[in-house]
Design a protein around this motif. Structure first.
Motif, short mmCIF file in Angstrom:
data_model
loop_
_atom_site.label_atom_id
_atom_site.label_comp_id
_atom_site.label_asym_id
_atom_site.label_seq_id
_atom_site.Cartn_x
_atom_site.Cartn_y
_atom_site.Cartn_z
N GLY A 230 -21.73 0.22 -24.18
CA GLY A 230 -21.34 1.30 -23.28
C GLY A 230 -22.48 2.20 -22.86
O GLY A 230 -22.26 3.25 -22.26
N TRP A 231 -23.72 1.79 -23.14
CA TRP A 231 -24.87 2.63 -22.80
C TRP A 231 -25.26 2.48 -21.33
O TRP A 231 -25.99 3.32 -20.79
CB TRP A 231 -26.06 2.27 -23.69
N ALA A 232 -24.82 1.41 -20.69
CA ALA A 232 -25.10 1.18 -19.27
C ALA A 232 -23.92 0.42 -18.69
O ALA A 232 -23.18 -0.26 -19.42
CB ALA A 232 -26.40 0.39 -19.08
N GLY A 233 -23.73 0.53 -17.37
CA GLY A 233 -22.64 -0.17 -16.72
C GLY A 233 -22.87 -1.66 -16.66
O GLY A 233 -24.02 -2.13 -16.69
N HIS A 234 -21.79 -2.44 -16.57
CA HIS A 234 -21.92 -3.89 -16.54
C HIS A 234 -22.59 -4.38 -15.26
O HIS A 234 -23.07 -5.52 -15.22
CB HIS A 234 -20.55 -4.55 -16.71
N ASP A 235 -22.63 -3.54 -14.22
CA ASP A 235 -23.35 -3.94 -13.01
C ASP A 235 -24.86 -3.95 -13.23
O ASP A 235 -25.61 -4.46 -12.42
CB ASP A 235 -23.01 -3.00 -11.85
N ARG A 236 -25.30 -3.39 -14.37
CA ARG A 236 -26.73 -3.38 -14.72
C ARG A 236 -27.08 -4.50 -15.69
O ARG A 236 -28.24 -4.61 -16.12
CB ARG A 236 -27.10 -2.04 -15.37
N GLN A 237 -26.12 -5.33 -16.06
CA GLN A 237 -26.35 -6.38 -17.05
C GLN A 237 -26.98 -7.61 -16.42
O GLN A 237 -26.45 -8.18 -15.48
CB GLN A 237 -25.03 -6.76 -17.71
N ILE A 238 -28.11 -8.02 -16.96
CA ILE A 238 -28.83 -9.20 -16.49
C ILE A 238 -28.58 -10.34 -17.47
O ILE A 238 -28.72 -10.17 -18.68
CB ILE A 238 -30.34 -8.93 -16.39
N GLY A 239 -28.19 -11.50 -16.96
CA GLY A 239 -27.99 -12.64 -17.84
C GLY A 239 -26.93 -13.58 -17.32
O GLY A 239 -26.39 -13.41 -16.23
#
Length: 308
Positions: A230-239
């Motif tokens: 929850g430290w960053a939004g899932h739109d910021r997730q790379i992978g």
């Protein structure tokens, strides 16, 4: 004009520039693409996944006029697939309304009979089966493009531009680095679990990373561990369960380089890894490995940002 296929990618071109997600949308459509807008012939050779290309040059890039112009051409097309870029998201509902088709927005996969509208982070699974012709938008960065192929010669489609009520653009501004979609970012600073020390507020650390990235003209990304916390939004997730990016520069802070993360990196021109482990996969694949404490490096960059 050659007959259009049952599944066709429609990509809006603005001043000879492809939007983010264009190549993967064309790949999802089996390599068939209709480029519409301004500078289409010039950009046709840049589509790395096209097997058949049609171009419609239009002086107007407004969604209303484009929808009215393209609608009659798409009668035989069962699935009209657009990248969920800003222009794609504007055109899709107008095109769906004008052709009497349902719109399925935000798909992560699409075939001739079904669309997968599940969330990329696996939190929700939704499958839709088509009862007839549809318009679908594909979320950028959720699939790869495979091996690039030699683009074909485009077929120019001559049409009479249709008139429609459209908003008149006053100015087109470049997005701020901290808000730009990761699929369109040229520089990315990625934060991993190693960037947050035990007991620290991870959300505050990622906010600092975002501010430092913006100061450096970059966007902030994250690993799944960071977004799951929850430290960053899932739109910021790379992978592989996030977005697939293809920046010119990727700086990894506190990222070990798990396959699920590096699988979403595409082919960055340059990779910099900042980690205390000289043997971690991220450092091994980097052009430059900096053996240092990532939290301290971030603090120093933030201090310099504040003093600038």
């Amino acid at each position: 004009m050659n007959a259009l296929p049952e599944v066709l990618a429609v990509v809006v071109v603005r001043d000879g520039a492809l939007p983010g997600g264009a190549d993967e949308t064309v790949a999802e459509a089996g390599g068939a693409v209709l480029l519409a807008g301004t500078g289409t012939a010039r950009v046709a050779k840049e589509v790395r996944t096209a097997r058949s290309t049609w171009t419609v040059e239009s002086a107007q890039v407004g969604p209303g006029s484009l929808a009215a112009t393209l609608g009659p051409l798409l009668d035989a097309v069962r699935v009209v697939l657009l990248p969920a870029s800003p222009d794609g998201r504007d055109l899709a509902p107008r095109l769906a309304f004008g052709t009497g088709r349902p719109l399925h927005a935000g798909a992560i996969r699409c075939g001739i009979d079904t669309a997968d509208l599940s969330r990329a982070d696996d939190a929700l699974e939704v499958q839709v089966r088509f009862a007839g012709p549809v318009v679908v938008t594909l979320t950028p960065g959720v699939r790869g493009i495979g091996h690039p192929i030699e683009p074909p010669e485009p077929v120019t489609v001559e049409v009479e531009p249709a008139e429609a009520l459209d908003a008149e653009p006053v100015e087109v501004r470049e997005p701020e680095p901290e808000t730009v979609e990761l699929t369109e970012a040229d520089r990315i600073l990625g934060g991993g679990a190693g960037l947050v020390r035990r007991g620290e507020d991870g959300t505050a650390v990622m906010r600092t990373l975002t501010e430092v990235a913006a100061w450096l003209g970059a966007s902030a990304g994250a690993t799944r561990v960071v977004t799951d916390a929850g430290w960053a939004g899932h739109d910021r997730q790379i992978g592989t369960t996030g977005v697939v990016v293809d920046p010119k520069l990727y700086v990894a802070l506190g990222i070990s380089g798990a396959a699920q993360h590096t699988g979403g990196l595409g082919r960055p021109e340059h990779i910099v890894s900042i980690n205390t482990d000289p043997s971690c996969p991220m450092t091994a694949m980097a052009d430059l490995g900096i053996i240092a404490d990532a939290p301290e490096v971030l603090r120093e960059l933030d201090r310099r940002r504040r003093d600038a």
